[in-house]
Design a protein around this motif. Structure first.
Motif, PDB file in Angstrom:
ATOM      1  N   GLY A   1       0.815  -1.215   0.000  1.00 29.54           N
ATOM      2  CA  GLY A   1       0.000   0.000   0.000  1.00 29.54           C
ATOM      3  C   GLY A   1       0.846   1.261   0.000  1.00 29.54           C
ATOM      4  O   GLY A   1       0.580   2.203  -0.765  1.00 29.54           O
ATOM      5  N   LYS A   2       1.880   1.295   0.829  1.00 33.05           N
ATOM      6  CA  LYS A   2       2.764   2.462   0.847  1.00 33.05           C
ATOM      7  C   LYS A   2       3.473   2.640  -0.489  1.00 33.05           C
ATOM      8  O   LYS A   2       3.560   3.756  -1.019  1.00 33.05           O
ATOM      9  N   LEU A   3       3.964   1.529  -1.015  1.00 34.77           N
ATOM     10  CA  LEU A   3       4.678   1.608  -2.291  1.00 34.77           C
ATOM     11  C   LEU A   3       3.754   2.083  -3.413  1.00 34.77           C
ATOM     12  O   LEU A   3       4.124   2.937  -4.234  1.00 34.77           O
ATOM     13  N   GLY A   4       2.529   1.562  -3.434  1.00 33.21           N
ATOM     14  CA  GLY A   4       1.596   1.965  -4.476  1.00 33.21           C
ATOM     15  C   GLY A   4       1.182   3.426  -4.368  1.00 33.21           C
ATOM     16  O   GLY A   4       1.095   4.133  -5.383  1.00 33.21           O
ATOM     17  N   VAL A   5       0.959   3.908  -3.138  1.00 33.77           N
ATOM     18  CA  VAL A   5       0.561   5.306  -2.965  1.00 33.77           C
ATOM     19  C   VAL A   5       1.691   6.245  -3.376  1.00 33.77           C
ATOM     20  O   VAL A   5       1.466   7.243  -4.090  1.00 33.77           O
ATOM     21  N   VAL A   6       2.913   5.955  -2.945  1.00 32.31           N
ATOM     22  CA  VAL A   6       4.038   6.832  -3.283  1.00 32.31           C
ATOM     23  C   VAL A   6       4.292   6.833  -4.784  1.00 32.31           C
ATOM     24  O   VAL A   6       4.469   7.898  -5.411  1.00 32.31           O
ATOM     25  N   ALA A   7       4.307   5.637  -5.392  1.00 34.15           N
ATOM     26  CA  ALA A   7       4.548   5.564  -6.841  1.00 34.15           C
ATOM     27  C   ALA A   7       3.433   6.246  -7.619  1.00 34.15           C
ATOM     28  O   ALA A   7       3.689   6.992  -8.582  1.00 34.15           O
ATOM     29  N   GLY A   8       2.181   6.025  -7.218  1.00 34.15           N
ATOM     30  CA  GLY A   8       1.077   6.674  -7.907  1.00 34.15           C
ATOM     31  C   GLY A   8       1.113   8.191  -7.779  1.00 34.15           C
ATOM     32  O   GLY A   8       0.833   8.924  -8.745  1.00 34.15           O
ATOM     33  N   THR A   9       1.473   8.678  -6.589  1.00 34.85           N
ATOM     34  CA  THR A   9       1.552  10.124  -6.391  1.00 34.85           C
ATOM     35  C   THR A   9       2.634  10.750  -7.257  1.00 34.85           C
ATOM     36  O   THR A   9       2.427  11.800  -7.885  1.00 34.85           O
ATOM     37  N   VAL A  10       3.785  10.107  -7.321  1.00 36.55           N
ATOM     38  CA  VAL A  10       4.882  10.641  -8.137  1.00 36.55           C
ATOM     39  C   VAL A  10       4.511  10.635  -9.620  1.00 36.55           C
ATOM     40  O   VAL A  10       4.779  11.603 -10.360  1.00 36.55           O
ATOM     41  N   LEU A  11       3.872   9.551 -10.074  1.00 39.37           N
ATOM     42  CA  LEU A  11       3.479   9.485 -11.482  1.00 39.37           C
ATOM     43  C   LEU A  11       2.435  10.538 -11.824  1.00 39.37           C
ATOM     44  O   LEU A  11       2.488  11.167 -12.900  1.00 39.37           O
TER      45      LEU A  11
ATOM     46  N   VAL B   1       9.486  20.355 -20.667  1.00 32.05           N
ATOM     47  CA  VAL B   1       9.658  19.801 -19.320  1.00 32.05           C
ATOM     48  C   VAL B   1       9.695  18.281 -19.368  1.00 32.05           C
ATOM     49  O   VAL B   1      10.336  17.636 -18.539  1.00 32.05           O
ATOM     50  N   ALA B   2       9.012  17.690 -20.356  1.00 33.68           N
ATOM     51  CA  ALA B   2       8.998  16.233 -20.465  1.00 33.68           C
ATOM     52  C   ALA B   2      10.387  15.688 -20.756  1.00 33.68           C
ATOM     53  O   ALA B   2      10.722  14.558 -20.381  1.00 33.68           O
ATOM     54  N   LEU B   3      11.198  16.467 -21.466  1.00 34.26           N
ATOM     55  CA  LEU B   3      12.561  16.006 -21.755  1.00 34.26           C
ATOM     56  C   LEU B   3      13.451  16.111 -20.519  1.00 34.26           C
ATOM     57  O   LEU B   3      14.376  15.306 -20.357  1.00 34.26           O
ATOM     58  N   ASN B   4      13.213  17.072 -19.693  1.00 34.54           N
ATOM     59  CA  ASN B   4      13.987  17.256 -18.456  1.00 34.54           C
ATOM     60  C   ASN B   4      13.022  17.276 -17.256  1.00 34.54           C
ATOM     61  O   ASN B   4      12.535  18.336 -16.861  1.00 34.54           O
ATOM     62  N   PRO B   5      12.666  16.112 -16.721  1.00 37.82           N
ATOM     63  CA  PRO B   5      11.690  16.059 -15.625  1.00 37.82           C
ATOM     64  C   PRO B   5      12.197  16.817 -14.401  1.00 37.82           C
ATOM     65  O   PRO B   5      13.394  16.813 -14.090  1.00 37.82           O
ATOM     66  N   PRO B   6      11.301  17.490 -13.697  1.00 32.89           N
ATOM     67  CA  PRO B   6      11.690  18.216 -12.476  1.00 32.89           C
ATOM     68  C   PRO B   6      11.888  17.244 -11.307  1.00 32.89           C
ATOM     69  O   PRO B   6      10.936  16.943 -10.564  1.00 32.89           O
ATOM     70  N   TYR B   7      13.107  16.770 -11.144  1.00 27.97           N
ATOM     71  CA  TYR B   7      13.356  15.738 -10.145  1.00 27.97           C
ATOM     72  C   TYR B   7      13.156  16.253  -8.713  1.00 27.97           C
ATOM     73  O   TYR B   7      12.632  15.536  -7.856  1.00 27.97           O
ATOM     74  N   ALA B   8      13.564  17.484  -8.446  1.00 28.06           N
ATOM     75  CA  ALA B   8      13.444  18.002  -7.079  1.00 28.06           C
ATOM     76  C   ALA B   8      11.991  18.100  -6.624  1.00 28.06           C
ATOM     77  O   ALA B   8      11.636  17.613  -5.528  1.00 28.06           O
TER      78      ALA B   8
ATOM     79  N   VAL C   1      10.706  14.555  -5.994  1.00 26.51           N
ATOM     80  CA  VAL C   1      11.222  13.967  -4.737  1.00 26.51           C
ATOM     81  C   VAL C   1      10.459  14.517  -3.546  1.00 26.51           C
ATOM     82  O   VAL C   1      10.091  13.779  -2.615  1.00 26.51           O
ATOM     83  N   LEU C   2      10.181  15.820  -3.564  1.00 24.77           N
ATOM     84  CA  LEU C   2       9.401  16.415  -2.472  1.00 24.77           C
ATOM     85  C   LEU C   2       7.989  15.844  -2.432  1.00 24.77           C
ATOM     86  O   LEU C   2       7.445  15.576  -1.356  1.00 24.77           O
ATOM     87  N   CYS C   3       7.375  15.666  -3.590  1.00 22.89           N
ATOM     88  CA  CYS C   3       6.040  15.061  -3.629  1.00 22.89           C
ATOM     89  C   CYS C   3       6.064  13.624  -3.106  1.00 22.89           C
ATOM     90  O   CYS C   3       5.167  13.203  -2.361  1.00 22.89           O
ATOM     91  N   GLY C   4       7.090  12.871  -3.496  1.00 25.39           N
ATOM     92  CA  GLY C   4       7.212  11.503  -2.994  1.00 25.39           C
ATOM     93  C   GLY C   4       7.423  11.459  -1.490  1.00 25.39           C
ATOM     94  O   GLY C   4       6.860  10.600  -0.798  1.00 25.39           O
ATOM     95  N   PHE C   5       8.245  12.406  -0.974  1.00 23.56           N
ATOM     96  CA  PHE C   5       8.465  12.455   0.478  1.00 23.56           C
ATOM     97  C   PHE C   5       7.176  12.797   1.219  1.00 23.56           C
ATOM     98  O   PHE C   5       6.852  12.193   2.252  1.00 23.56           O
ATOM     99  N   ALA C   6       6.415  13.771   0.705  1.00 22.41           N
ATOM    100  CA  ALA C   6       5.141  14.131   1.341  1.00 22.41           C
ATOM    101  C   ALA C   6       4.150  12.972   1.296  1.00 22.41           C
ATOM    102  O   ALA C   6       3.428  12.699   2.271  1.00 22.41           O
ATOM    103  N   ALA C   7       4.122  12.259   0.164  1.00 17.79           N
ATOM    104  CA  ALA C   7       3.219  11.107   0.050  1.00 17.79           C
ATOM    105  C   ALA C   7       3.625   9.996   1.014  1.00 17.79           C
ATOM    106  O   ALA C   7       2.777   9.350   1.640  1.00 17.79           O
ATOM    107  N   ALA C   8       4.945   9.749   1.127  1.00 24.26           N
ATOM    108  CA  ALA C   8       5.419   8.712   2.041  1.00 24.26           C
ATOM    109  C   ALA C   8       5.081   9.049   3.491  1.00 24.26           C
ATOM    110  O   ALA C   8       4.673   8.178   4.278  1.00 24.26           O
TER     111      ALA C   8
END
Length: 405
Positions: free
Chosen positions: A242-252, A265-272, A275-282
């Motif tokens: 569940g945690k893995l699915g929520v974090v992965a879905g949020t990042v996607l 932007v699609a060629l250069n994804p905003p990684y920072a 990462v913040l969105c993934g941290f908040a989701a986690a």
């Protein structure tokens, strides 16, 4: 093969998870408790960091060492301050855990209607929080103190083991022993913390103190070790997925939203930002899943109490898979109890038969027969024979072999 052999236990684990899911949906206000706890613990962490920095700034210059040194009093103050912050944080977490456990226990011990719905009382979370603060606040303080002490002992033991291992970096045996000891210390700490959580659930159900809760929880854990093992495996696997699915879905989803309007932007994804969105989701899913994990442990312990107290003619509170599991295992339990009764009765009859045969052999013995016939015919008793022997000895004179002449 494992699923076939342990089908009943797997069914019970699935039933517990289903009941916990229904409880989780029936009491949605429990989700807010970890968030409140998080915001209450943030000032404690901030106070601990700031106060520790102020204490460390009180170091004094040592001219002999030509460096700043910390006195023993200052070191004790830092340790006391850190332990106090740790203890306070565990108290808040214990209150949150016991409050959620009390609300889930209220939900389980409410009879379900024909549709399987339970009419939970209004303000179940608030009522549980009042019970914890009114009747179990001392247990929360004492239990948090024990857990904090165990955690500190684990840190000290781990530090000492690593220091010893660091002195022999080339010795593989020492490295392996050190790793095994660190693993053992972590396992002991995990076990004590798990027993502490089960003790908090016992406090929420029965209102007992922490020590009584630990004793009851230990008996339950020892008696149902296999059940707890299967439930732990399934629950942790489901929570991890569940945690893995929520974090992965949020990042996607965040990546799709950020790259939908601008093709560059699609060629250069905003990684920072991702990462913040993934941290908040986690962080969010960890807080929510902690409530779900508490509900699973509480429903499991409530089910075990229900199974022991309300099997047979008494109505049970279990529904769904748990009710089917309790019904299916009741016949097995009755058969096991009948077998135990028959075995006990057979042993009793065997002991009685052995006693009867032993008594018969005694009656057939010639000496015993003669003694009994003499006793019936007025023969002398042992007391009379003893008195007669004493009177006969009094007539004899003592002889001195050295005075034979």
């Amino acid at each position: 093969i494992i699923f076939t052999i342990f089908h009943d236990r797997i069914t019970m684990s699935i039933g517990v998870i289903e009941e916990a899911s229904d409880c989780f949906l029936a009491i949605p206000k429990c989700i807010a408790l970890p968030v409140l706890t998080f915001f209450l613990e943030l000032p404690i962490v901030g106070y601990g960091v700031v106060s520790t920095l102020y204490l460390l700034s009180m170091r004094e210059y040592d001219a002999d060492l030509d460096a700043y040194a910390y006195s023993e009093e200052l070191q004790r103050m830092v340790m006391f301050n850190g332990f106090g912050c740790l203890w306070t944080g565990y108290i808040i977490s214990s209150i949150q855990y016991t409050t959620i456990a009390g609300a889930c226990a209220d939900w389980y011990f409410t009879f379900a209607d024909k549709d399987g719905d339970r009419d939970i009382k209004m303000f179940a979370v608030e009522r549980s929080f009042y019970r914890v603060c009114r009747y179990n606040f001392g247990s929360m303080i004492f239990g948090s103190l024990l857990i904090a002490v165990v955690v500190v002992i684990k840190w000290i033991a781990t530090y000492c083991i690593k220091q010893v291992v660091a002195q022999s970096p080339e010795n593989k045996v020492v490295q392996m022993l050190g790793a095994a000891l660190v693993c053992l210390v972590n396992c002991v700490e995990k076990l004590i913390r798990f027993l502490g959580k089960l003790a908090y659930i016992e406090c929420a159900i029965y209102g007992v103190n922490f020590c009584t809760g630990v004793y009851s929880a230990s008996k339950r854990l020892i008696k149902n070790m296999v059940r707890f093992s299967f439930l732990s495996v399934f629950a942790h696997l489901m929570i991890f997925l569940g945690k893995l699915g929520v974090v992965a879905g949020t990042v996607l989803i965040c990546e799709a939203v950020m790259t939908s309007e601008d093709e560059s932007v699609a060629l250069n994804p905003p990684y920072a930002p991702l990462v913040l969105c993934g941290f908040a989701a986690a962080l969010t899913v960890s807080l929510v899943m902690s409530v779900y994990e508490t509900a699973i442990d509480t429903i499991m312990l409530c089910f075990l109490e229900d199974e022991d107290e309300n099997t047979g003619d008494k109505p049970s509170f279990a529904t769904g898979e748990l009710a089917q599991f309790m019904t299916s295992t009741k016949s097995i339990a009755d058969a096991a109890e009948a077998y135990a009764d028959e075995t006990r009765e057979a042993k009793t009859n065997k002991i009685r038969a052995d006693d009867a045969s032993h008594e018969e052999l005694k009656n057939q013995h010639g000496g015993i027969k003669a003694a009994r016939q003499g006793a019936k015919g007025g023969g002398r008793s042992a007391k009379k024979r003893k008195n007669g022997k004493k009177s006969g000895d009094q007539g004899k004179k003592m002889m001195n072999p050295m005075a034979s002449e």
